[in-house]
Design a protein around this motif. Sequence first.
Motif, PDB file in Angstrom:
ATOM      1  N   THR A 164       3.637  -3.491  -2.671  1.00 35.84           N
ATOM      2  CA  THR A 164       4.226  -3.867  -1.319  1.00 35.84           C
ATOM      3  C   THR A 164       2.864  -2.685  -0.525  1.00 35.84           C
ATOM      4  N   VAL A 165       2.264  -2.924   0.414  1.00 38.17           N
ATOM      5  CA  VAL A 165       1.359  -1.749   1.012  1.00 38.17           C
ATOM      6  C   VAL A 165       1.931  -2.070   2.894  1.00 38.17           C
ATOM      7  N   GLY A 166       1.965  -0.594   3.153  1.00 39.12           N
ATOM      8  CA  GLY A 166       1.750  -0.653   5.016  1.00 39.12           C
ATOM      9  C   GLY A 166       0.729   0.576   5.681  1.00 39.12           C
ATOM     10  N   VAL A 167       0.270  -0.564   6.475  1.00 36.88           N
ATOM     11  CA  VAL A 167      -0.947   0.155   6.981  1.00 36.88           C
ATOM     12  C   VAL A 167      -0.480   0.558   9.045  1.00 36.88           C
ATOM     13  N   SER A 168      -1.164   1.280   8.982  1.00 28.23           N
ATOM     14  CA  SER A 168      -1.117   1.734  10.744  1.00 28.23           C
ATOM     15  C   SER A 168      -2.395   2.701  11.357  1.00 28.23           C
ATOM     16  N   ASP A 169      -3.067   2.032  12.218  1.00 31.86           N
ATOM     17  CA  ASP A 169      -3.687   2.597  13.062  1.00 31.86           C
ATOM     18  C   ASP A 169      -3.049   3.380  14.423  1.00 31.86           C
ATOM     19  N   GLY A 170      -1.404   3.516  14.315  1.00 35.09           N
ATOM     20  CA  GLY A 170      -1.588   3.890  15.286  1.00 35.09           C
ATOM     21  C   GLY A 170      -0.607   3.654  16.216  1.00 35.09           C
ATOM     22  N   GLU A 171      -1.266   2.414  16.184  1.00 36.25           N
ATOM     23  CA  GLU A 171      -0.751   1.345  17.842  1.00 36.25           C
ATOM     24  C   GLU A 171       0.130   0.365  16.605  1.00 36.25           C
ATOM     25  N   SER A 172      -0.618  -0.446  15.746  1.00 29.43           N
ATOM     26  CA  SER A 172       0.201  -1.528  14.321  1.00 29.43           C
ATOM     27  C   SER A 172       0.790  -1.117  13.991  1.00 29.43           C
ATOM     28  N   ILE A 173       1.653  -1.635  13.091  1.00 35.29           N
ATOM     29  CA  ILE A 173       1.993  -1.205  12.076  1.00 35.29           C
ATOM     30  C   ILE A 173       1.761  -2.769  11.281  1.00 35.29           C
ATOM     31  N   TRP A 174       0.875  -2.780   9.856  1.00 37.82           N
ATOM     32  CA  TRP A 174       1.152  -4.115   8.929  1.00 37.82           C
ATOM     33  C   TRP A 174       1.754  -3.837   7.838  1.00 37.82           C
ATOM     34  N   ALA A 175       2.494  -4.738   6.995  1.00 41.10           N
ATOM     35  CA  ALA A 175       2.763  -4.876   5.723  1.00 41.10           C
ATOM     36  C   ALA A 175       2.782  -5.989   5.079  1.00 41.10           C
ATOM     37  N   VAL A 176       2.504  -5.722   3.527  1.00 40.22           N
ATOM     38  CA  VAL A 176       2.293  -6.781   2.880  1.00 40.22           C
ATOM     39  C   VAL A 176       3.314  -6.749   1.352  1.00 40.22           C
ATOM     40  N   ARG A 177       4.151  -8.160   1.347  1.00 39.55           N
ATOM     41  CA  ARG A 177       4.308  -7.797  -0.282  1.00 39.55           C
ATOM     42  C   ARG A 177       3.857  -9.416  -0.214  1.00 39.55           C
ATOM     43  N   TYR A 178       3.377  -8.411  -2.084  1.00 33.63           N
ATOM     44  CA  TYR A 178       2.978  -9.588  -3.160  1.00 33.63           C
ATOM     45  C   TYR A 178       1.745  -9.540  -4.243  1.00 33.63           C
ATOM     46  N   ALA A 179       2.504 -10.248  -4.959  1.00 37.66           N
ATOM     47  CA  ALA A 179       2.657 -10.019  -6.180  1.00 37.66           C
ATOM     48  C   ALA A 179       1.525 -11.342  -6.442  1.00 37.66           C
ATOM     49  N   SER A 180       0.382 -11.060  -8.071  1.00 38.46           N
ATOM     50  CA  SER A 180      -0.613 -12.549  -8.491  1.00 38.46           C
ATOM     51  C   SER A 180       0.699 -12.553  -9.200  1.00 38.46           C
ATOM     52  N   ASP A 181       1.916 -12.213  -9.817  1.00 41.88           N
ATOM     53  CA  ASP A 181       2.885 -13.076 -10.465  1.00 41.88           C
ATOM     54  C   ASP A 181       3.442 -13.902  -9.206  1.00 41.88           C
ATOM     55  N   GLY A 182       3.722 -13.266  -8.322  1.00 39.79           N
ATOM     56  CA  GLY A 182       4.933 -13.902  -7.673  1.00 39.79           C
ATOM     57  C   GLY A 182       6.372 -13.466  -7.503  1.00 39.79           C
ATOM     58  N   LYS A 183       6.014 -11.500  -7.966  1.00 39.35           N
ATOM     59  CA  LYS A 183       7.174 -11.479  -8.625  1.00 39.35           C
ATOM     60  C   LYS A 183       7.749  -9.759  -7.502  1.00 39.35           C
ATOM     61  N   ALA A 184       6.551  -9.862  -6.289  1.00 31.44           N
ATOM     62  CA  ALA A 184       5.760  -8.515  -5.533  1.00 31.44           C
ATOM     63  C   ALA A 184       7.652  -7.209  -5.574  1.00 31.44           C
ATOM     64  N   PRO A 185       7.532  -6.128  -5.903  1.00 39.63           N
ATOM     65  CA  PRO A 185       8.471  -5.768  -4.881  1.00 39.63           C
ATOM     66  C   PRO A 185       9.291  -5.693  -3.807  1.00 39.63           C
ATOM     67  N   THR A 186      10.618  -5.573  -3.876  1.00 41.62           N
ATOM     68  CA  THR A 186      11.115  -5.846  -2.049  1.00 41.62           C
ATOM     69  C   THR A 186      10.571  -4.948  -1.256  1.00 41.62           C
ATOM     70  N   LEU A 187      10.584  -5.994   0.226  1.00 36.75           N
ATOM     71  CA  LEU A 187      10.171  -5.082   1.378  1.00 36.75           C
ATOM     72  C   LEU A 187      11.582  -5.682   2.285  1.00 36.75           C
ATOM     73  N   TYR A 188      11.723  -5.067   3.478  1.00 35.22           N
ATOM     74  CA  TYR A 188      12.267  -5.292   4.426  1.00 35.22           C
ATOM     75  C   TYR A 188      11.504  -5.061   5.820  1.00 35.22           C
ATOM     76  N   HIS A 189      12.279  -5.795   6.932  1.00 36.08           N
ATOM     77  CA  HIS A 189      11.804  -5.749   7.965  1.00 36.08           C
ATOM     78  C   HIS A 189      13.194  -5.579   9.288  1.00 36.08           C
ATOM     79  N   SER A 190      13.507  -4.429  10.012  1.00 34.06           N
ATOM     80  CA  SER A 190      14.977  -4.208  10.909  1.00 34.06           C
ATOM     81  C   SER A 190      14.795  -6.125  12.120  1.00 34.06           C
ATOM     82  N   ARG A 191      15.908  -6.339  12.232  1.00 36.62           N
ATOM     83  CA  ARG A 191      15.969  -7.400  12.644  1.00 36.62           C
ATOM     84  C   ARG A 191      15.984  -6.201  14.632  1.00 36.62           C
ATOM     85  N   ASP A 192      16.028  -7.047  15.354  1.00 36.38           N
ATOM     86  CA  ASP A 192      15.781  -7.321  16.922  1.00 36.38           C
ATOM     87  C   ASP A 192      17.096  -5.990  16.718  1.00 36.38           C
ATOM     88  N   MET A 193      16.950  -5.613  18.281  1.00 31.80           N
ATOM     89  CA  MET A 193      17.630  -4.339  18.548  1.00 31.80           C
ATOM     90  C   MET A 193      19.053  -5.181  18.981  1.00 31.80           C
TER      91      MET A 193
END
Lengths: 273, 273, 273, 273
Positions: free
Chosen positions: D186-215
């Motif tokens: 899983t990776v997280g990237v930011s430029d200070g305005e946006s956050i981009w995150a990716v969950r991916y594994a070659s074998d389809g079994k990437a580590p866990t990742l979660y996003h928060s729900r609406d306020m």
Amino acid sequence: MCRWMAYTGNPVPLETLLFKSKHNLIDQSMSSRSAETPTNGDGFGVGWYGAREIPGLFRSIRPAWNDFNLRDLSQQVDSRLFLAHVRATSMATVQETNCHPFRYGQWLFVHNGEIFGVEKMRRDLLLAIDAPLLENILGTTDSELMFHLALTFGLTQDPLGALARMVGFVERTGRQRGVEEAVWMTVGVSDGESIWAVRYASDGKAPTLYHSRDMDDLAHLQPELPALLGEQARAIVSEPIGKFPQAWSTVPQASSVHVKAGELELKPFAPLA
Amino acid sequence: MCRWMAYTGNPVPLETLLFKSKHNLIDQSMSSRSAETPTNGDGFGVGWYGAREIPGLFRSIRPAWNDFNLRDLSQQVDSRLFLAHVRATSMATVQETNCHPFRYGQWLFVHNGEIFGVEKMRRDLLLAIDAPLLENILGTTDSELMFHLALTFGLTQDPLGALARMVGFVERTGRQRGVEEAVWMTVGVSDGESIWAVRYASDGKAPTLYHSRDMDDLAHLQPELPALLGEQARAIVSEPIGKFPQAWSTVPQASSVHVKAGELELKPFAPLA
Amino acid sequence: MCRWMAYTGNPVPLETLLFKSKHNLIDQSMSSRSAETPTNGDGFGVGWYGAREIPGLFRSIRPAWNDFNLRDLSQQVDSRLFLAHVRATSMATVQETNCHPFRYGQWLFVHNGEIFGVEKMRRDLLLAIDAPLLENILGTTDSELMFHLALTFGLTQDPLGALARMVGFVERTGRQRGVEEAVWMTVGVSDGESIWAVRYASDGKAPTLYHSRDMDDLAHLQPELPALLGEQARAIVSEPIGKFPQAWSTVPQASSVHVKAGELELKPFAPLA
Amino acid sequence: MCRWMAYTGNPVPLETLLFKSKHNLIDQSMSSRSAETPTNGDGFGVGWYGAREIPGLFRSIRPAWNDFNLRDLSQQVDSRLFLAHVRATSMATVQETNCHPFRYGQWLFVHNGEIFGVEKMRRDLLLAIDAPLLENILGTTDSELMFHLALTFGLTQDPLGALARMVGFVERTGRQRGVEEAVWMTVGVSDGESIWAVRYASDGKAPTLYHSRDMDDLAHLQPELPALLGEQARAIVSEPIGKFPQAWSTVPQASSVHVKAGELELKPFAPLA
């Protein structure tokens, strides 16, 4: 600048040379007499040959002068051959893996100096290193690149030849990247039996390097020394340590030194294409 | 020796004074002009008043000159009042808790100097400290003892009076233990509004201390300074920083300085029984 | 909680027991089987008796599992008697001087446990320590206070008696300050010849402690062990290490162990007034 | 494994999320609920966007749970967007430059996972990185290589596209070197305005990742949250933090998340040739 020393002779506690002699290497970490950078406080390291085939390595980012673990280790550990180094950097990060000595199997390597314009040729240098050796590169110094280039060029078979090929390669690469005089160095290398050292700079102005004189000569100055260190003891240093400046001979520019079993051989050094 | 500085004025990034001015405190960590110990590489600290009531504290055992976190923090953090310190020790261990500033609630304390013969009176000094305050002592310096003695003697109510009582107590205790002239110091104290500083030594030869002159005076030297730092900006330093020696006035021996809201009051300082 | 071990026997590289045995102390730094705090990552230390009278000490604030210097040292250094410790704290600061073992002359001391309510009696405990010993206190743990109280009460003459007086004093002081059951501990002490260990808690529920069984017994489990460690080898550990749980005997609550030259004596332990 | 989190929303002290919420990232440094490696004690880092264009970076080799400077910084510093990371490694050295986030100009990057067989393809990966970017590589992790490959492939123009090209390149290189399924991340990237995150594994079994729900959803659980963090607050985490598991949605395997100004966009993610 940095400061380093290499010793071979009777097994002695590291502290005998690192802490107890006058203007020793630890003193030099705080106040080297070299005008350029009196402070060599950006980490230190010592590699010593003891009871195992592989030398021990103790490296730390602390200034050598205030590290209690180094004091204890130096009191406890006896060694018949060791290399020690205090670091001053304005470039690569201060982290243990950027501290000298660097190690590969039974080999140790220390460096004082710089590859000028390394930022213009880092990719070329990395590319020239044998791929499997890359996994042994743990830091980001030009020094570690020089060591692994020399390993690629045959250091374990022909140390002085490999160092000459390494320097030649770096100079050639530098010129391709617009750096006319890329190399400025003294280096020390050991396999646990011999010490090889080279003083060389592309512009002919390498940092200082000294080797100790015969124990016979030293006995005139300090009669107890031969008994303590042994008739075959020899040392190579960036700056003289001890009470007697007369105990040290300058290693000339563009020269190599080979020390083994009390024999010291001085030869001219020139880069190889 | 150590070197320290205190600043109050317009909120500015810490780096403005710590890194960007000429011969700044970080430069002084490697090459103070003080002849005694040019190197102040045994750790550093900065305490700053920001958006919280309690000041922030960042302390590290690394030399200030090679700590990347300090650089980042100094770029990011604005402060209207901060104290910073670079340390040189031949005595107490190099550990974060021996780095200055020390903190108690909203109070910060820095010290340059020494209690001579502290090893003869440590027990007496510890004993004189209010028992609950002992839990706030995290290190082993004489400086931290001085701070907690001063707290015991009323620092938060009457800073200069408490410092005078602390010095009097240490001198008296020293004499009982055979130390004739125990105190050698400059100290800086703040509650986030005021800065108090004292220059004092039992033998009349305290380390150097300087305070900045009026911004009106400075405006003649460097017209942009008042706009940047504000009309009310004042600084107190162990050694002058910046381009203009004329910008600094010596704090006399046995004197205190109180800075608040642009007012600077200089008074004689004498130990209290 | 913390975890510690003590070994005496044939000289072996520290790594034989610290790194190479199953569920060794370094493993325990990351995942102790003790339910309370599986992680003991707040620094570590090893004190070893080698060729000098004074034992060597290597302490670091890093987790033992990721310290490369510890690995090297453990490969290079042989010892016939050593104490090692991995730390978990929720109280005193993480700094080298709070890592165990503590040293005084040729004596080493390790501790696992706590003085409950130490914040209420720190002043009393400091006051009870011989004034000259205060200069040997470099950190801020309750453990170091216990060691220096025991030194004050005669540790170097009568180790188990001094420990009993120390525990009695702490319990008595605790009760005066409203702490009914102040002591919870296992401790290990050595002078380079003997190892003394105590398991004791005011409430009768001290942390676990084990001693190794006779080499004769062990030879049935692992025939090569006696040859490697010697017939006289003995170890004391917070948690069993190695492949065979049967190799370890529980040290009962309120007991002491004395190991010397292959002899192991188990006795009841009770605080002394 | 490692654990990381990214937050954007109202400016809050870092401690609000790093220390004060239940099962926060600092707790996860000692006892992650992930079965594989509960301990993430091999250093940590936080990168925060504050008053400067360039984000601040604070990285340390200490376990996050025992670093006092991190506590202070987290109390003092407010941020509207930050990334934090706690590290567990069995491979690359523990040094500050191997701690996440990595930074390039205003960009930050965090990673959890591994390039399998990186030792077989390090040379290929280094070779594919734009030569001038090599000077920004200060450590030796596979993570930093991934970041600089993505930068080479256009991260600052097209973050998700560049990450897809990076993954495609690593997988292709892996297959050439005999590693069938090289990427696990899983990776997280930011430029200070946006956050981009990716969950991916070659074998389809990437580590866990979660996003928060609406306020809006969260307001049902914890009415004070929207006022504190703001209507537009969003977070992405390796493991849920806080009291309410319902507050988190799983990021599916092979997916990307883009968060900006309160909008969250979830899309499939696939490597690009």
